[in-house]
Design a protein around this motif. Structure first.
Motif, PDB file in Angstrom:
ATOM      1  N   UNK A 708       0.838  -1.209   0.000  1.00 30.06           N
ATOM      2  CA  UNK A 708       0.000   0.000   0.000  1.00 30.06           C
ATOM      3  C   UNK A 708       0.876   1.264   0.000  1.00 30.06           C
ATOM      4  N   UNK A 709       2.050   1.198   0.684  1.00 27.86           N
ATOM      5  CA  UNK A 709       2.972   2.337   0.643  1.00 27.86           C
ATOM      6  C   UNK A 709       3.511   2.535  -0.769  1.00 27.86           C
ATOM      7  N   UNK A 710       3.861   1.443  -1.405  1.00 26.92           N
ATOM      8  CA  UNK A 710       4.405   1.539  -2.775  1.00 26.92           C
ATOM      9  C   UNK A 710       3.374   2.131  -3.724  1.00 26.92           C
ATOM     10  N   UNK A 711       2.147   1.601  -3.678  1.00 30.34           N
ATOM     11  CA  UNK A 711       1.116   2.102  -4.594  1.00 30.34           C
ATOM     12  C   UNK A 711       0.769   3.547  -4.247  1.00 30.34           C
ATOM     13  N   UNK A 712       0.799   3.882  -2.959  1.00 31.64           N
ATOM     14  CA  UNK A 712       0.510   5.274  -2.563  1.00 31.64           C
ATOM     15  C   UNK A 712       1.568   6.218  -3.112  1.00 31.64           C
ATOM     16  N   UNK A 713       2.828   5.793  -3.073  1.00 31.33           N
ATOM     17  CA  UNK A 713       3.902   6.632  -3.647  1.00 31.33           C
ATOM     18  C   UNK A 713       3.675   6.845  -5.146  1.00 31.33           C
ATOM     19  N   UNK A 714       3.313   5.764  -5.831  1.00 29.69           N
ATOM     20  CA  UNK A 714       3.063   5.883  -7.271  1.00 29.69           C
ATOM     21  C   UNK A 714       1.875   6.799  -7.521  1.00 29.69           C
ATOM     22  N   UNK A 715       0.832   6.666  -6.694  1.00 30.71           N
ATOM     23  CA  UNK A 715      -0.328   7.548  -6.842  1.00 30.71           C
ATOM     24  C   UNK A 715       0.059   8.991  -6.584  1.00 30.71           C
ATOM     25  N   UNK A 716       0.882   9.197  -5.560  1.00 30.62           N
ATOM     26  CA  UNK A 716       1.325  10.572  -5.272  1.00 30.62           C
ATOM     27  C   UNK A 716       2.124  11.129  -6.436  1.00 30.62           C
ATOM     28  N   UNK A 717       3.022  10.319  -7.007  1.00 26.35           N
ATOM     29  CA  UNK A 717       3.793  10.752  -8.165  1.00 26.35           C
ATOM     30  C   UNK A 717       2.878  11.141  -9.326  1.00 26.35           C
ATOM     31  N   UNK A 718       1.870  10.316  -9.547  1.00 25.13           N
ATOM     32  CA  UNK A 718       0.971  10.571 -10.671  1.00 25.13           C
ATOM     33  C   UNK A 718       0.194  11.867 -10.460  1.00 25.13           C
ATOM     34  N   UNK A 719      -0.299  12.053  -9.263  1.00 29.88           N
ATOM     35  CA  UNK A 719      -1.061  13.292  -8.981  1.00 29.88           C
ATOM     36  C   UNK A 719      -0.161  14.513  -9.099  1.00 29.88           C
ATOM     37  N   UNK A 720       1.068  14.394  -8.635  1.00 26.68           N
ATOM     38  CA  UNK A 720       1.990  15.530  -8.724  1.00 26.68           C
ATOM     39  C   UNK A 720       2.297  15.875 -10.173  1.00 26.68           C
ATOM     40  N   UNK A 721       2.413  14.851 -11.035  1.00 28.71           N
ATOM     41  CA  UNK A 721       2.670  15.111 -12.457  1.00 28.71           C
ATOM     42  C   UNK A 721       1.511  15.897 -13.070  1.00 28.71           C
ATOM     43  N   UNK A 722       0.303  15.454 -12.737  1.00 26.98           N
ATOM     44  CA  UNK A 722      -0.866  16.141 -13.294  1.00 26.98           C
ATOM     45  C   UNK A 722      -0.960  17.573 -12.772  1.00 26.98           C
ATOM     46  N   UNK A 723      -0.729  17.734 -11.455  1.00 24.94           N
ATOM     47  CA  UNK A 723      -0.820  19.073 -10.864  1.00 24.94           C
ATOM     48  C   UNK A 723       0.289  19.976 -11.402  1.00 24.94           C
ATOM     49  N   UNK A 724       1.462  19.421 -11.629  1.00 28.00           N
ATOM     50  CA  UNK A 724       2.573  20.226 -12.138  1.00 28.00           C
ATOM     51  C   UNK A 724       2.264  20.738 -13.541  1.00 28.00           C
ATOM     52  N   UNK A 725       1.631  19.918 -14.365  1.00 30.22           N
ATOM     53  CA  UNK A 725       1.287  20.366 -15.717  1.00 30.22           C
ATOM     54  C   UNK A 725       0.195  21.429 -15.676  1.00 30.22           C
ATOM     55  N   UNK A 726      -0.786  21.224 -14.812  1.00 27.95           N
ATOM     56  CA  UNK A 726      -1.875  22.201 -14.734  1.00 27.95           C
ATOM     57  C   UNK A 726      -1.376  23.507 -14.133  1.00 27.95           C
ATOM     58  N   UNK A 727      -0.521  23.410 -13.114  1.00 30.42           N
ATOM     59  CA  UNK A 727      -0.039  24.615 -12.433  1.00 30.42           C
ATOM     60  C   UNK A 727       0.906  25.429 -13.301  1.00 30.42           C
ATOM     61  N   UNK A 728       1.478  24.823 -14.309  1.00 30.29           N
ATOM     62  CA  UNK A 728       2.422  25.556 -15.172  1.00 30.29           C
ATOM     63  C   UNK A 728       1.717  26.537 -16.102  1.00 30.29           C
ATOM     64  N   UNK A 729       0.405  26.471 -16.209  1.00 28.71           N
ATOM     65  CA  UNK A 729      -0.342  27.404 -17.036  1.00 28.71           C
ATOM     66  C   UNK A 729      -0.482  28.730 -16.299  1.00 28.71           C
TER      67      UNK A 729
END
Length: 896
Positions: A708-729
C-alpha cells in the motif's frame, strides 16, 4: 373306578408340577403310558406294594449303614423292533452291546471301590450303586428311574408303602444324552433328589428355577458352540457342510449354532439330516436316504464338514463313510469337525473297522479327561467268572468273540484271562474317556457331599440331642447345599467344584484323530476350549501339532466359496447368493484393508496415508515451502536477485542525485518508493520456511502494508505530475498545492487506511499456523490459516483500488508534453501490477499446500519487479547509457 380316579388325580397333579411346557407334555404322556402299559398291572402293583407282609428294609436295600446311589447309563443299542409295549420289555441282552461304552460301567464300579477303600471318606458306611441301562431311549430312562425310586416294586407314583429304610437313595448319576437327562430331571425334581449328569448338557437345564436338583459334570454345550466357531474362524473355513441327526437333538444343535455361524459370516453349503437308526433291521427307506446323502456329500465342493449327532444317528454316518471308502469315492479329501456327542472312534452294527482313511486328520471336541491312577490295574484284574459287574459277561463275549457258560453260540469258551489291552481301540480303550471321567467325578462328588453332611451331623452338638441311629435320617434335598459348596481335588489332581448354577465346567479338549491302515488310531491333543479362562484365552489351538490327511500335504485345507480378498481389497456381496460368495474390489482412494476378507476398507489415521497396495499406512511427511528444496531455492534466489537489482538502482539514483532526471519527479517520493519496493521483495522471505506463529501473524499484513505504501507513492507521483502540468499554465491556482505536504499526505493517508484494515484483522481473526491433514493424501501441509479470508480479500481489494486509481490518473496524463513525464511509465507499471494480481486470484484458489505460497511469492515478485522495471529501468538507461539526455536543456524542451 377308584383306580381311574387315582390316575386322573395323579395326571392333573403331574401337569401342575411340570407346568405342562413343551418338554413336560412329552414327559407326562410318556409317564402316563408307562404307568398303564409298562408294568404288568398297576392295580396288582398297588396290592403287591401296600398289602404285602411287612419286610425288613434291610432285605430290600442292604445293610444298616448303606448309602445307595443310582447310575443311569446307555451301553446297549436295543432293537426296538422287538418292543411292542404290550408288556414290560426286557432289554437285557436284547440288542447290540457298544463295547467301547462299557467303560462307563467300569468307571462307576471303580469309583465305588475306591471310595469304600478310603477310610477317611464315609467311615463306617458302605457306598452302594444301582446301575440301570436304558439303551439310549428316553422311555426306558423314565421306566428305570421309576423302578429305582420304588425299589423295583412297581411304578406307583407318589406312593411309598415300605417302612422307613436305614439305607435310602441319595443321588443319581445320569444320563448320557441331554434328552434323557431332561426326562430324568423332571422326575427327580419332584422328589428333590440330586442328579449329576455326565453326558451332553442341554442349556435348558441351566434354569435352576425349573431344575433346582440338577448338577452337571459336563460343560455347557454353548461352550462347544463357541469353540466350533473359533475353530472354523481360525482356519478361515466359512463354506462348510453340516450333518446333524434327524431328531430333537439335531434340531436344538442347529437352532443354537446357526445364529453364531451367521454372525461370524460362516455359511452352510450343504445341510443334511442323518436318519436315526432305531432297529437293527434297516428298511429300504433308510438305505434310500443314506444313498441320497452319500451323493450329496460327494458332489459338494466344500472341504469341511461339521458333524453332530448321537450314537443312533452316527450309525448311519458310519455306514455312509464305510460304503464310500469301499467304493473309492472321493470322500477322503474332507476334514471332519465332530462334536463331543459322537465318539468318532467307536464302531457300531457289528462292524469292528473304522473308515480309517476318511476320518484320518479329523478334528473333534471331547469331554475333558485325565489319567486316573490304578484305573488300568482295575481293568487288568477283571474276570467275568469272578466279578459280578452289570453285563460283564455280555461285554466279555462281545469284545473277545467267545462264549460265557452256560450259553454257547458256536464260538470258543472264554477263559476269563483275555487281555483288554489287546483289544483294538475301536472296541475298548484302556485310558479313561471323557464320559467315564465325568462319572468318576460324579460319584466322588456325591461321596464328598455325603461326607460333608455326615461330618455336620456327627458333631457333638447334634449327637447330644439325637441318636446315632438317626445320623442318616435326612432328606435328599438337604444334600443340595453341600453339593453347591463342594470343592476338592480328585485322584488325578483336578479341582472339582460347582458354580452358582450347579454346573462343573471343565471345558472341552480339541483332539486330532490320526488313523493307521491296521485299524488302529491315535488321539493328539491339539487345543482347548475353556470357558473359565480370561477373555481372549478361552480358545487355544496348537496348529503345528495337527496331522492332516496326507492328501493335504500338511497344509491346512481351504474351504471357501470364493477366493479370499487379499489385503487392500474388500468384499462386495453378490446379489442372490450367500454372504460367503462375494466379489473383491480394490479399496477406494484414501482407504486400506489390513486383513483378509475385509468387510470394508478403513481410513488411515490423520497423520498417515495408504501405500500403493493399500494394505498398510505410511507416515505422512510435512509439506511446506522449504529453503532447502529446489522451488524454495529458486524463489529465494529471485528475491535476492531482485533485491540486489533494486539496490543497484537506488545506488545509481544516489550517485546521480543532482541530475535533472532524478530531480524531475520528486526525489523524496522516489526514495520512499524504492525503500517500499525493497521491503516488498524482502517480505516474500516470510512466506518461505516453517510457518511459525509470529510468521503467520505478520506476513500478510506486512505484505499488504508495504504494498500500500508503494502504490501510494506511485499515486502521489501521478497526482503531482498532473498538478505540475496544470499549475504551469499562467494564472492557475493549483501551484499552491504542489510540494512535499501533498505527496506526504497522500502516502500517509492511503497507507494508514491499509494499516487500520490490518489492525482490525489482527484483533478479530488473526492468522495462525495449522496442519492440513486432508488436502494431500501423503502430506501434512504446514500452512498459515488466514483466520478470515474476508479480511485477506479486503487487503487485496484495497491494493487493487489504489492501483486502479493510479492507473486511471496515469492513463489520462500519459500524453502530457514533458520529456521526463512518468505518466506513461506509471500507466504501464500499473497495467502489469493489475494483470499480475488479477491472475493471482484464480491461481490462489486452485492450488493447495506449498504451491499456494509459491503463487503468492511469485505474484509479489512479479508485481514488484514490474513496478521496478517499468518506472526505474528507463531512467537508469538514460542515466547510464544516454547521459546527454539527462540535462536541464533537454528537460526544458517541450514536445508537441
Amino acid at each position: 373306578m377308584l383306580l381311574v380316579m387315582i390316575t386322573a388325580i395323579f395326571l392333573l397333579f403331574s401337569m401342575y408340577l411340570l407346568r405342562w411346557d413343551g418338554r413336560s407334555k412329552v414327559l407326562t404322556v410318556q409317564t402316563f403310558l408307562l404307568l398303564f402299559f409298562l408294568p404288568e398291572n398297576v392295580t396288582e402293583s398297588f396290592k403287591t406294594m401296600c398289602h404285602q407282609p411287612s419286610k425288613d428294609p434291610e432285605e430290600l436295600r442292604g445293610n444298616k449303614d448303606d448309602v445307595v446311589l443310582g447310575a443311569f447309563i446307555s451301553i446297549v443299542f436295543s432293537d426296538l423292533s422287538l418292543v411292542n409295549f404290550i408288556k414290560q420289555p426286557n432289554t437285557s441282552k436284547v440288542g447290540l452291546m457298544i463295547t467301547k461304552d462299557y467303560q462307563h460301567v467300569l468307571s462307576t464300579y471303580f469309583a465305588i471301590h475306591e471310595i469304600n477303600k478310603n477310610i477317611k471318606l464315609l467311615p463306617n458306611t458302605t457306598l452302594e450303586i444301582d446301575i440301570f441301562e436304558h439303551s439310549f431311549i428316553a422311555n426306558f430312562a423314565i421306566q428305570n428311574i421309576l423302578n429305582f425310586l420304588f425299589l423295583k416294586q412297581g411304578n406307583a407314583l407318589n406312593y411309598n408303602c415300605v417302612r422307613r429304610m436305614k439305607s435310602k437313595l441319595w443321588d443319581v448319576i445320569g444320563g448320557i444324552t441331554s434328552h434323557s437327562s431332561v426326562h430324568i430331571a423332571h422326575i427327580l425334581n419332584t422328589y428333590k433328589i440330586p442328579q449329576l449328569s455326565y453326558g451332553s448338557f442341554d442349556p435348558v437345564l441351566s434354569d435352576k428355577r425349573q431344575f433346582p436338583s440338577f448338577f452337571s459334570m459336563a460343560p455347557n454345550e454353548h461352550v462347544q458352540y463357541e469353540g466350533t466357531v473359533h475353530l472354523l474362524k481360525h482356519f478361515g473355513w466359512n463354506w462348510i457342510g453340516l450333518l446333524i441327526s434327524d431328531n430333537e437333538s439335531g434340531e436344538g444343535f442347529l437352532q443354537n449354532l446357526q445364529p453364531k455361524l451367521l454372525k461370524n459370516d460362516i455359511c452352510i453349503a450343504l445341510r443334511e439330516l442323518i436318519p436315526v437308526i432305531k432297529t437293527l433291521k434297516l428298511d429300504e427307506d433308510i438305505f434310500t436316504r443314506l444313498d441320497d446323502i452319500t451323493i450329496a456329500i460327494s458332489l459338494t465342493k466344500t472341504n469341511v464338514f461339521l458333524v453332530s449327532g448321537d450314537m443312533q444317528s452316527m450309525m448311519s454316518l458310519q455306514m455312509i463313510l464305510r460304503n464310500t471308502e469301499s467304493m473309492n469315492w472321493p470322500m477322503d479329501h474332507r476334514v471332519w469337525v465332530i462334536t463331543s456327542q459322537w465318539d468318532v472312534t467307536a464302531v457300531y452294527l457289528r462292524q469292528n473297522k473304522l473308515p480309517a482313511q476318511i476320518l484320518n486328520g479329523s478334528l473333534f471336541f471331547s469331554l475333558h479327561t485325565n489319567i486316573v491312577p490304578r484305573f488300568q490295574e482295575f481293568f487288568e484284574k477283571m474276570n467275568p467268572y469272578f466279578d459280578s459287574f452289570l453285563f460283564l459277561d455280555w461285554f466279555w463275549a462281545s469284545a473277545f468273540h467267545c462264549t460265557i457258560p452256560p450259553y454257547y453260540n458256536g464260538e470258543k469258551y472264554c477263559t476269563g484271562y483275555e487281555e483288554l489291552g489287546r483289544l483294538p481301540g475301536s472296541l475298548f480303550e484302556m485310558t479313561m474317556s471323557g464320559e467315564s471321567y465325568n462319572i468318576y467325578n460324579g460319584v466322588h462328588s456325591a461321596a464328598h457331599a455325603l461326607q460333608a453332611i455326615h461330618s455336620t451331623r456327627a458333631n457333638p452338638a447334634f449327637l447330644r440331642n439325637q441318636n446315632r441311629e438317626n445320623l442318616w435320617d435326612v432328606q435328599p434335598w438337604q444334600l443340595h447345599h453341600f453339593l453347591r459348596h463342594l470343592h476338592f481335588n480328585n485322584s488325578a489332581g483336578d479341582e472339582i467344584f460347582f458354580d452358582e448354577k450347579g454346573n462343573f465346567d471343565p471345558g472341552y479338549d480339541i483332539q486330532n484323530l490320526v488313523t493307521f491302515h491296521n485299524n488302529s488310531f491315535q488321539r493328539l491333543q491339539v487345543g482347548r476350549m475353556d470357558s473359565r479362562a480370561p477373555n481372549g484365552k478361552k480358545f487355544s489351538l496348537n496348529e503345528d501339532a495337527i496331522l492332516w490327511h496326507h492328501k493335504f500335504q500338511q497344509v491346512p485345507p481351504r474351504s471357501k466359496c470364493v477366493e479370499s480378498c487379499h489385503q487392500g481389497c474388500m468384499k462386495v456381496i453378490q446379489e442372490g447368493t450367500q454372504a460367503c460368495c462375494y466379489n473383491c474390489i480394490k479399496c477406494p482412494e484414501g482407504r486400506i484393508s489390513v486383513q483378509i476378507d475385509a468387510d470394508q476398507c478403513k481410513r488411515c489415521p490423520e497423520d498417515q496415508y495408504p501405500n500403493e497396495a493399500k494394505d498398510h499406512c505410511l507416515p505422512k511427511s510435512f509439506s511446506y515451502l522449504s529453503y532447502s528444496e529446489p522451488l524454495g531455492v529458486t524463489l529465494t534466489f529471485l528475491i535476492l536477485f531482485f533485491s540486489g537489482t533494486l539496490i543497484l538502482v537506488s545506488m545509481t539514483f544516489i550517485l546521480h542525485w543532482e541530475t535533472p532526471i532524478v530531480k524531475a519527479n520528486n526525489r523524496n517520493i522516489t526514495c520512499i518508493l524504492l525503500s517500499s519496493l525493497l521491503l516488498c521483495f524482502l517480505c516474500s522471505l516470510l512466506f518461505i520456511g516453517w510457518p511459525g506463529e509470529m510468521t503467520c501473524f505478520l506476513r500478510q499484513t506486512i505484505f499488504g502494508t508495504v504494498f500500500s505504501i508503494s502504490i501510494s507513492c506511485i499515486l502521489a507521483k501521478t497526482i503531482l505530475v498532473v498538478l505540475a502540468f496544470v499549475a504551469s499554465k499562467p494564472g492557475n491556482q493549483m501551484r499552491k498545492w504542489l510540494g512535499k505536504r501533498l505527496a506526504g499526505s497522500i502516502i500517509v493517508i492511503c497507507s494508514f487506511i491499509q494499516g487500520i484494515i490490518c489492525v482490525v484483522w489482527w484483533i478479530t481473526f488473526p492468522p495462525f499456523p495449522e496442519f492440513d491433514m486432508h488436502s494431500q493424501m501423503d502430506k501434512i501441509i504446514v500452512q498459515c490459516n488466514e483466520g478470515s479470508n474476508f479480511m485477506f480479500y479486503i487487503v487485496l481489494s484495497y491494493l487493487g483500488l489504489l492501483a486502479s486509481i493510479s492507473f486511471t490518473v496515469a492513463f489520462f496524463a500519459r500524453k502530457l508534453p514533458n520529456t521526463f513525464n512518468e505518466a506513461k511509465l506509471i500507466t504501464f507499471s500499473m497495467l502489469v501490477f493489475c494483470s499480475v494480481w488479477v491472475s493471482f486470484i484464480p491461481a490462489y484458489l486452485s492450488t493447495r499446500g506449498k504451491y499456494i505460497v509459491s503463487v503468492e511469492i511469485f505474484s509479489i515478485l512479479a508485481s514488484t519487479a514490474g513496478l521496478l522495471g517499468c518506472i526505474f529501468l528507463p531512467k537508469c538507461y538514460i542515466i547510464l547509457l544516454k547521459p546527454h539526455l539527462n540535462t536541464k536543456e533537454h528537460l526544458s524542451k517541450r514536445t508537441v
